[in-house]
Write a protein that holds these residues in place. Sequence first.
Motif, PDB file in Angstrom:
ATOM      1  N   GLY A 140       0.814  -1.213   0.000  1.00  0.00           N
ATOM      2  CA  GLY A 140       0.000   0.000   0.000  1.00  0.00           C
ATOM      3  C   GLY A 140       0.843   1.255   0.000  1.00  0.00           C
ATOM      4  O   GLY A 140       0.515   2.246  -0.670  1.00  0.00           O
ATOM      5  N   SER A 141       1.978   1.220   0.707  1.00  0.00           N
ATOM      6  CA  SER A 141       2.839   2.400   0.783  1.00  0.00           C
ATOM      7  C   SER A 141       3.514   2.713  -0.543  1.00  0.00           C
ATOM      8  O   SER A 141       3.976   3.832  -0.757  1.00  0.00           O
ATOM      9  N   THR A 142       3.575   1.742  -1.436  1.00  0.00           N
ATOM     10  CA  THR A 142       4.206   1.953  -2.746  1.00  0.00           C
ATOM     11  C   THR A 142       3.190   2.191  -3.859  1.00  0.00           C
ATOM     12  O   THR A 142       3.568   2.282  -5.028  1.00  0.00           O
ATOM     13  N   LEU A 143       1.909   2.282  -3.526  1.00  0.00           N
ATOM     14  CA  LEU A 143       0.907   2.609  -4.538  1.00  0.00           C
ATOM     15  C   LEU A 143       1.189   4.008  -5.067  1.00  0.00           C
ATOM     16  O   LEU A 143       1.477   4.925  -4.301  1.00  0.00           O
ATOM     17  N   ALA A 275      -4.968   1.750   4.219  1.00  0.00           N
ATOM     18  CA  ALA A 275      -4.472   2.688   5.232  1.00  0.00           C
ATOM     19  C   ALA A 275      -3.074   3.173   4.869  1.00  0.00           C
ATOM     20  O   ALA A 275      -2.770   4.374   4.944  1.00  0.00           O
ATOM     21  N   ALA A 276      -2.209   2.248   4.457  1.00  0.00           N
ATOM     22  CA  ALA A 276      -0.837   2.626   4.091  1.00  0.00           C
ATOM     23  C   ALA A 276      -0.812   3.462   2.827  1.00  0.00           C
ATOM     24  O   ALA A 276       0.108   4.266   2.616  1.00  0.00           O
ATOM     25  N   ALA A 277      -1.822   3.282   1.966  1.00  0.00           N
ATOM     26  CA  ALA A 277      -1.889   4.032   0.709  1.00  0.00           C
ATOM     27  C   ALA A 277      -2.539   5.398   0.881  1.00  0.00           C
ATOM     28  O   ALA A 277      -2.611   6.177  -0.081  1.00  0.00           O
ATOM     29  N   GLY A 278      -3.028   5.709   2.080  1.00  0.00           N
ATOM     30  CA  GLY A 278      -3.703   6.980   2.301  1.00  0.00           C
ATOM     31  C   GLY A 278      -5.098   7.018   1.724  1.00  0.00           C
ATOM     32  O   GLY A 278      -5.652   8.094   1.466  1.00  0.00           O
ATOM     33  N   PHE A 451       4.690  13.582  -4.224  1.00  0.00           N
ATOM     34  CA  PHE A 451       3.956  14.825  -4.438  1.00  0.00           C
ATOM     35  C   PHE A 451       2.830  14.605  -5.451  1.00  0.00           C
ATOM     36  O   PHE A 451       1.690  15.050  -5.246  1.00  0.00           O
ATOM     37  N   GLU A 452       3.153  13.932  -6.551  1.00  0.00           N
ATOM     38  CA  GLU A 452       2.147  13.676  -7.583  1.00  0.00           C
ATOM     39  C   GLU A 452       1.037  12.769  -7.059  1.00  0.00           C
ATOM     40  O   GLU A 452      -0.145  12.964  -7.367  1.00  0.00           O
ATOM     41  N   TYR A 453       1.413  11.788  -6.246  1.00  0.00           N
ATOM     42  CA  TYR A 453       0.417  10.891  -5.661  1.00  0.00           C
ATOM     43  C   TYR A 453      -0.525  11.677  -4.742  1.00  0.00           C
ATOM     44  O   TYR A 453      -1.751  11.550  -4.829  1.00  0.00           O
ATOM     45  N   ALA A 458      -5.737  14.311  -3.502  1.00  0.00           N
ATOM     46  CA  ALA A 458      -6.426  15.534  -3.087  1.00  0.00           C
ATOM     47  C   ALA A 458      -7.621  15.864  -3.983  1.00  0.00           C
ATOM     48  O   ALA A 458      -8.488  16.664  -3.603  1.00  0.00           O
ATOM     49  N   LYS A 459      -7.687  15.273  -5.170  1.00  0.00           N
ATOM     50  CA  LYS A 459      -8.834  15.515  -6.056  1.00  0.00           C
ATOM     51  C   LYS A 459     -10.120  14.895  -5.508  1.00  0.00           C
ATOM     52  O   LYS A 459     -11.214  15.392  -5.785  1.00  0.00           O
TER      53      LYS A 459
END
Length: 680
Positions: A140-143, A275-278, A451-453, A458-459
């Motif tokens: 998930g953290s690397t998505l 959760a790890a992917a936000g 940043f791009e992720y 945020a959209k």
Amino acid sequence: MRRCLPPLALCLAVPALVAAPPKAAPHGLDLAGMDRTVAPGDDFFAYANGAWVKRTEIPADRGSYGVGREVADLTDRRTAALIRGAAQAPAGSELRKVGDCYASFMDQKRIEARGLSPLGPTFKAIAAIQDRTQLARYLGSTLRADVDLLNATNYHTANFLGLWVAQDLDQPDQYAPFLVQGGLGLPERSYYLDPSEGMAAVRTQYTTHVAAMLKQAGLSGVLERATAVVDLETRMAKAHLGREESGDIPKGNNHWRRADFAAKAPGLDWEAFFAAAGLTKPSVFVVWQPGAVTGLSALTAEVPLSVWRDYLTFHAIQHAAPVLPKAVRDQSFAFYGKVLSGASQPRERWTVAVDLTNQALGEAVGKAYVAKYFPPSEKIRAERMVANIKDAFRVRIEHLDWMSPATKAKALAKLEALQVSVGYPDRWRDYRRLKIVPGDAFGNADRAERFEYARNLAKLGKPIDRTEWVMNPQLVNAVNLPVMNALNFPAAILQPPFFDPKRPMVMDYGAIGAVIGHEISHSFDDSGSLFDASGKLENWWTPEDLKHFQASADQLVKQFDAYEPFPGLHIKGKQTLGENIADVAGLAAAYDAYRLSLKGKEAPVVQGLTGDQQFFLSYAQSWREKTREPQLRQQILTDGHAPASFRPYTVRNLDAWYPAFGVKPGQKLYLAPADRVKIW
């Protein structure tokens, strides 16, 4: 420079040629690049480009080369000069970020000195994976937001899964998170599953490459580990959907609630993953390839954790290779450059640094690029051409004899609502929150990805922004976004030889005009025609109209299925259908627009060529390209576009091409009028 002049008999056999053509003008067609020994009706690509093909060598660091690459190389050189100058911009400014970012990617001495130490935290996190929940958290953290689904060539990402945040296909007033299959290091599933000798050899070389990368990480017993990693990827490939199936939009539009994942795709700890992917807020996801997600999830529970750790280690090194020491970069090139593309030497470092800077701060670079190289006069001229071609497309729709009034009204409404952006966005992206550290190549690349992720996440929950660009202004390309019903025409493609104020406008219509028509037509191809004016996935066709459209599309599929670049390997007509429809309809609309612009008059003869000849030759020369066999084979297997050398054959579907070049029955490209595809 070698020139190929036409025999007199062949000149006379082309009835509209007024006189023996003079030498190519600097801002006109490349007559010296033509091969007049080839009949236009037998091979229009070779007729327009044959001499150029014979005399041109593909650069050692490329898998292909052509007019698009020439323009892109010029753009890269210009961009590099702008970026280098940005190093002198005031500290703290956006432009200084650009300069510092590029300088960090060029600082090979510091990259060498740091070795693999930047990957230390990543290796530590991978080593800490001791149970399935920890595996899910790491995955998930690397998505990453690295997939533009409806414009992807392959519908998969190198990460375990990919994320695409875009307008929901059912509710066009809101964004949705799309999940797409991933995890493969080879270009496509067939590279793992094709039993042919050639593919088996590629797999052997890939295993050797994986082992070499694991050795770079300091691991032992690397060949055995690499074999297990490739076996895992092979199992992933079996779960994947193929390119053609992934392009079936209605089948990809699967809405899963968060609670559905545990039941429909058991194995992965989805709550830990999200959760790890936000991704804790979204309650609904669009799962593009459900079978693949189910299969990949099962593998996280079935495959030993030790294999997963090796797999993740390999992919971490491979992904970061451009910002790691030369030994890693050279090994990456040995497989992805030599084996998969046929190149014999790596690209120059500055070109890689330009690419990386464009990825990190693309619109900041683009702002500087358009200020210097895209004057307002060219933006106005391009917008005028877009309006003319859009008008021509409108006229074509209005005069379709097979389409019902109800469907015509919907098509015209969609054309009217089309958002067309030329050159650059109206509102530039804000990079203030992106931290760029001088001398930190790895960190800058990593922070730019994050940043791009975050920008994409945020959209979610915000209003749809139909003005957002998905391409940098300094990219030589163009795009149609069917979900947004929008087009982007970057500044960099709006330059010679595609778009040139110093040559007759008819040539521009044949080159960039066909590109503009192509992108407009994508709103009405086999995929774009599934969306209404708002971008909603909705059938707006009557049954009779849809039946006629599909019959014409099937006719085009058969046309391209017949092309055979290599013995036994044909172009996939279904896989390339959307692009082929857009080529036919776009070229026809551009031709109509060129004719309408003359208000009933004939274009002046230029370089000994009539207006129609100028138009069609400009089109054919805009697809000028040579490709090495490994890359061409890869393209045929994975890409939604037909190879460049076959795209000029689109002309055989336009009636006007036949009298322009005296094409007769019996020639290879001749089609009887009833067999010429006219979808729009």
